[in-house]
Write an enzyme that holds these catalytic residues in place. Structure first.
Site, PDB file in Angstrom:
ATOM      1  CB  SER A 132       5.675   3.170   6.709  1.00 50.53           C
ATOM      2  OG  SER A 132       4.994   4.022   5.281  1.00 50.53           O
ATOM      3  CD  GLU A 150      -5.207   7.335 -12.410  1.00 40.72           C
ATOM      4  OE1 GLU A 150      -5.206   6.476 -13.174  1.00 40.72           O
ATOM      5  OE2 GLU A 150      -4.069   7.776 -12.146  1.00 40.72           O
ATOM      6  CG  HIS A 174       0.413   4.972   4.364  1.00 38.27           C
ATOM      7  ND1 HIS A 174       0.905   6.005   5.669  1.00 38.27           N
ATOM      8  CD2 HIS A 174       1.937   4.606   4.152  1.00 38.27           C
ATOM      9  CE1 HIS A 174       2.050   5.489   5.729  1.00 38.27           C
ATOM     10  NE2 HIS A 174       3.066   5.340   4.975  1.00 38.27           N
TER      11      HIS A 174
END
Length: 274
Positions: A132, A150, A174
């Site tokens: 992460s 987007e 992720h």
């Protein structure tokens, strides 16, 4: 895939399995020396470093590591501590946990401790893993934050300086779990001299120092290669305007697949799919 004992730099997309098969963590453990492993855990990215550090200590202790130290660095001055420096010089594996990558870089960048860890990892003397936030810091440039969902645009991503462990990479984690394809594309449009690596949760990109990356875990590793990019309007539009990015090459790789960083091509996988 057979469990390798060769040292590596392991970039994990986060949320790796800590309970059941623990495949990625076991791979790190074996590459760090297995029952001879002396592991340094750096939980500094976390808001609760003592808690997260102890969790990983329990995991590697259950696996049978010879030695485990939590380098609970909460101030840059701690990186000059000779006891921590000595452990960094003699450990066989370093694991950087998740949390806030800006906090992690703020504490570690340009310190004696981090320079030691980076140089030992680059020379193949230790196995270095980051999950992460610990994955985000691997390149010279780092994605510090941004949005998702987007069309690619400059406002979608915030870029700052990472720890430069594999400088040519620009890592996002992720990845598909948080819909970050457009974010990584936006980052690469502005940094076309880098290679974009998007890593899903419970998935790891393994770099053994031979110029090859291999995929481990349950998800995918997405490679975004701007080497042949012909056009982008990145420098000529407003921050929220959509980006034009032409001739961008994208590879989506799964368990066992490999990628040649020097040739910028996937290579024959264990499943024979290439």
């Amino acid at each position: 895939m057979p469990q390798s004992t060769k040292t590596a730099i392991m970039i994990i997309g986060g949320a790796e399995d800590k309970v059941h098969g623990r495949e990625i963590l076991t791979n790190f453990f074996n590459r760090s020396g297995a029952t001879d492993a002396r592991i340094a855990i750096i939980p500094s990215a976390s808001r609760e470093p003592a808690v997260i550090g102890e969790r990983y200590r329990e995991i590697f202790n259950e696996m049978g590591a010879k030695g485990i130290e939590i380098l609970d660095i909460r101030d840059r001055e701690h990186c000059e501590n000779p006891v921590l420096q000595n452990y960094a010089e003699n450990c066989t594996g370093v694991f950087m946990t998740g949390g806030d990558q800006l906090r992690l870089c703020g504490l570690l960048a340009d310190t004696l401790l981090m320079n030691t860890i980076r140089q030992r990892a680059q020379r193949g003397e230790i196995t270095l893993a980051g999950t992460s936030a610990g994955a985000a810091v691997m390149g010279h440039y780092m994605i510090a934050g941004g949005g998702s969902g987007e069309s690619p645009n400059r406002s979608l991503v915030d870029i700052t300086t990472g720890l430069g462990i594999i400088p040519e990479l620009l890592v996002d984690q992720h990845f598909h779990n948080r819909n970050r394809m457009a974010r990584l594309m936006s980052a690469i449009a502005g940094h076309a001299d880098r290679l974009g690596i998007g890593i899903d949760e419970d998935t790891c990109a393994v770099f053994e120092g031979d110029g090859l990356m291999q995929v481990l875990g349950k998800g995918t590793v997405t490679v975004i290669d701007p080497q042949d990019m012909t056009h982008t309007n990145q420098h000529h539009v407003g921050a929220t305007d959509p980006l034009r990015i032409c001739n961008l090459k994208v590879h989506v790789l799964v368990y066992g697949d490999r990628y040649d960083l020097r040739k910028r091509t996937p290579v024959h996988s264990c499943s024979g799919s290439f």
